[in-house]
Each structure stands twice: as C-alpha cells, then as structure tokens.
Scaffold this active site. Sequence first.
Site, PDB file in Angstrom:
ATOM      1  N   ALA A  28      73.500 -41.442  92.174  1.00  0.00           N
ATOM      2  CA  ALA A  28      73.428 -40.068  92.656  1.00  0.00           C
ATOM      3  C   ALA A  28      72.154 -39.880  93.472  1.00  0.00           C
ATOM      4  O   ALA A  28      71.277 -40.741  93.513  1.00  0.00           O
ATOM      5  CB  ALA A  28      73.464 -39.105  91.481  1.00  0.00           C
ATOM      6  N   GLY A  82      75.912 -42.914  88.457  1.00  0.00           N
ATOM      7  CA  GLY A  82      77.160 -42.220  88.733  1.00  0.00           C
ATOM      8  C   GLY A  82      78.224 -43.106  89.339  1.00  0.00           C
ATOM      9  O   GLY A  82      79.419 -42.875  89.146  1.00  0.00           O
ATOM     10  N   GLU A  94      79.867 -44.774  86.527  1.00  0.00           N
ATOM     11  CA  GLU A  94      80.669 -43.779  85.810  1.00  0.00           C
ATOM     12  C   GLU A  94      81.977 -43.468  86.529  1.00  0.00           C
ATOM     13  O   GLU A  94      83.014 -43.278  85.886  1.00  0.00           O
ATOM     14  CB  GLU A  94      79.841 -42.515  85.605  1.00  0.00           C
ATOM     15  N   GLU A 147      69.837 -44.615  83.952  1.00  0.00           N
ATOM     16  CA  GLU A 147      69.282 -43.267  83.890  1.00  0.00           C
ATOM     17  C   GLU A 147      68.089 -43.154  82.956  1.00  0.00           C
ATOM     18  O   GLU A 147      67.181 -42.338  83.194  1.00  0.00           O
ATOM     19  CB  GLU A 147      70.370 -42.274  83.454  1.00  0.00           C
TER      20      GLU A 147
END
Length: 258
Positions: A64, A109, A112, A132
Amino acid sequence: MTVVVERNDDAVVLVTIDRPEALNALDVATLTELRDRLRELAEDDSVRAVVLTGAGDRAFVAGADIKYMAGLGPAEAKEWGALGHEAASLLEEMPKPTLAAVNGFALGGGCELALGCDARYASRRAKFGQPEVNLAVIPGWGGTQRLARVCGLGVAKDLVLTGRVIDAEEALRVGLVTALYDPEELLDRVTEVARELAKKSPLALAAAKAALNEALQGDHGENLRGEARRFAELFASEDQKEGMAAFIEKRDANFTGR
C-alpha cells in the site's frame, strides 16, 4: 486508469493493476478502482473466471501507499482498511473462480489480495510477505486470518510476527502458492487454468466455492448440511442434466449456467 480489465472469448477476464513505476503499490484511487471493477465482475454472469496480476515483471502489488498511510489517524485508517477488506472479500466471495498470477513482489496488501483469490500461482522470481509489523502496525486487509487459513497458524505467525519476506520456493513449500512457473510463461499458464475453469458449470463452481469458504468457520455440522443442500439444489439445474448426459454419451458438456 490504473486498473486494466481485458476480456477474451473464453469468458475469462484479466485484471491488471497498472502502476509499474510504483511497483503497482496501491493508493486510494487505484484501490477504489480495483474495488469497483471487482464489483462489476462479480455481478457479470458472462464472466466465468478472473485472473488478477500486476503490470511489468517486478511486482504483483508491492504493498500500500505508505506515504498516504503515514498521515492517517484511527478513523481514516479504519476507512482505508475497510476499502482493502472490501476488495479482498470480493475476490474471495464472488461466485466465480479468482486466480492470482503473482509476477513479482506481493507484499503487505499485495499478499492480502493474493490470499483473497481462490488460488495463487507465482513466478519463480516472486516474493511474498506481511511486513507491516516493521512499520508498527499489523496486516489490515485480512492477512492475519487468510494466511492462517491457507498456510496454517504456525506459518502465519512466523510471517506476520517477523515481517520477513519469503521467496517463491518457500511460498510453494508452505502452501501459499499452488505452482511456480518461469516468468515468461506465468500468465499463459494461469490463463490456461482459468479457461479450463470457465468450461465448467458456473452454478457448480459457485456452489462449490461457497461451501469451501465455509469449511474453516462456523459449525461443522451446519456446514455439512449446507453442502448437502447445495448438492441437492444443483439437481434442479439444466447444467446438471447436461453434465451427466455428456458423461454418459462420452462428449464434451456445454454448460449455460442455468
């Protein structure tokens, strides 16, 4: 436009996140566009399989937009997380197969989104991770839950708590991906799988996907009853009649989704 949607004659759609200069990292505009395109594909009965990939040969989605995230407060972070969850859940829940063609970095992300897909195939140069924790946060788009379901709790804790990045060979070994291909053949091979899926009954695929998505949650007995209900309901479809007739007559079936 940073999300490119391409359709072919086999009812297969290729969705490409197209920000190669940023390693296909997701900013608000790109993630919103991806969510919107996935909504449309989920509702389009002419689409029978979806392949998700990233532009270029370096990244699937490198994560991200950290510069954007750095300025968020709790309320804004909740909205940002909700947008990512919606995109990943659309991949997971739409009533047709979704395949990730991971052609490079799939971090944060990006990992994910790949986990939201029904299956993941990777280039031998691909890298995966949920880093993260190194930014003093945790995965916010489903990574803690889906990684544990796909690879087991031990693998998920290892990757999420350490934030380490793994290569394609390790991803295959821990069950994060189904198969590895040379970079130049990845997309063709994943498209072949999608085309084979697109030949099957969309009603049966949707029922199977819904039942499988329930497998690791809720009450086991209720899930078994749900499977039995879906099994029986398919016998009211034209596709079931066609599939069994084609088998008996030793010919290819022509499924219409009815």
